[in-house]
Design a protein around this motif. Sequence first.
Motif, PDB file in Angstrom:
ATOM      1  N   VAL A  64       6.336  -2.500  -3.594  1.00 23.29           N
ATOM      2  CA  VAL A  64       6.065  -2.258  -5.014  1.00 23.29           C
ATOM      3  C   VAL A  64       7.250  -1.580  -5.696  1.00 23.29           C
ATOM      4  CG1 VAL A  64       4.567  -1.062  -6.642  1.00 23.29           C
ATOM      5  CG2 VAL A  64       3.577  -2.220  -4.665  1.00 23.29           C
TER       6      VAL A  64
ATOM      7  N   THR B 209       2.876   3.656 -11.422  1.00 23.98           N
ATOM      8  CA  THR B 209       1.691   3.196 -10.698  1.00 23.98           C
ATOM      9  C   THR B 209       2.129   2.215  -9.618  1.00 23.98           C
ATOM     10  OG1 THR B 209       1.312   1.380 -12.268  1.00 23.98           O
ATOM     11  CG2 THR B 209       0.206   3.471 -12.707  1.00 23.98           C
TER      12      THR B 209
ATOM     13  N   GLU C 135       0.832  -1.196   0.000  1.00 25.52           N
ATOM     14  CA  GLU C 135       0.000   0.000   0.000  1.00 25.52           C
ATOM     15  C   GLU C 135       0.877   1.259   0.000  1.00 25.52           C
ATOM     16  OE1 GLU C 135      -3.808   1.867   2.493  1.00 25.52           O
ATOM     17  OE2 GLU C 135      -2.640   0.187   3.297  1.00 25.52           O
TER      18      GLU C 135
ATOM     19  N   ASN D  42       1.519  -0.696  -8.204  1.00 23.14           N
ATOM     20  CA  ASN D  42       0.897  -2.007  -8.221  1.00 23.14           C
ATOM     21  C   ASN D  42       1.910  -3.022  -8.721  1.00 23.14           C
ATOM     22  OD1 ASN D  42       0.577  -0.827 -10.955  1.00 23.14           O
ATOM     23  ND2 ASN D  42      -0.318  -2.827 -11.403  1.00 23.14           N
TER      24      ASN D  42
END
Length: 325
Positions: free
Chosen positions: A81, A260, A69, A262
């Motif tokens: 990430v 991004t 997150e 993710n």
Amino acid sequence: MSEATASLPATAAGVKRRDGAAGDRIFYWIVLGCGLFVLVALFAAAFSMVWDGFLAFRTFGFGFLTGMEWDPVAQRFSGLVPIYGTLVTSALAMIIGVPVSLGIAVFITEVAPRSIRGPIGGAIELLAGIPSIIYGMWGLFTFAPFMSDYVQPVLIDWLGPIPVIGALFSGAPLGIGMLTSGIVLAIMIIPFVSSVMRDVFLVVPAQLKESAYALGSTKWEVVRDIVIPHTRTAVVGGIFLGLGRALGETMAVTFVLGNTHNIAVSLMEPGTSIAATLANEFAEASDDLYRSSLSALGLILFVVTFIVLAVAKLMLVRMARQRGE
């Protein structure tokens, strides 16, 4: 009178020795200061990142390394990430860049006519001098549309249906993403790695290669059995030099990675890296926890790079011992 004259050379020699000793001490302290400056700068950078990132590690604990997150509004941050994006793009760059660099170095030193070795070597040095932001702009405005229109659709159609490999090439042809970023990084590290390989291939004793040719060896056999084994220590060092450049690259990756937060298995999907996250968000960090989280990411990148270089050094030492050096 004659004794005084005879004593002059000895006195001059003594003065010269004292001057030489003083100059040697000055030289010693100057070079010692230069050497210590590197260590001071290294520890100062590490301490700064540890100090600034302490709040993030104290707040999120080990979950900062394992969570996915990244929500500045909710004040929840984790680094998995960007760590994943950094490692994947760097791995892609090495998979693509190292074989190409090896091929360039072998071509220049063993295959190419002397008339074109200079122009190709100059082109490599010119590529090494191009700023990374130029690579990023080229990647965004030229290479990404090319990937979207011609390369990614073919990869998706041909490799997508394959059960295992297809997961890496699924999704929409967006142009930007992990694969595009890895290719741009590979183009950036090729000049550095190939230059190191070329220079070490050129110092291979000519007698070794001529002896192999006299025994009937082909160029491929000379490169495989003589050139690469003789220079493998320096070749490994050049490869890890390129890996260090790929891990820390910022602007080129920022332009083409997608930015991004993710994690996707597909290489076609956009993502982010540690360097790209720092470049995009540090100016927007408006509170202490946000800034501390970004500093913690910088510390992680610092540690990863240090580990990579330490592993490279250990490998070089081990290879040198095996060769009896």
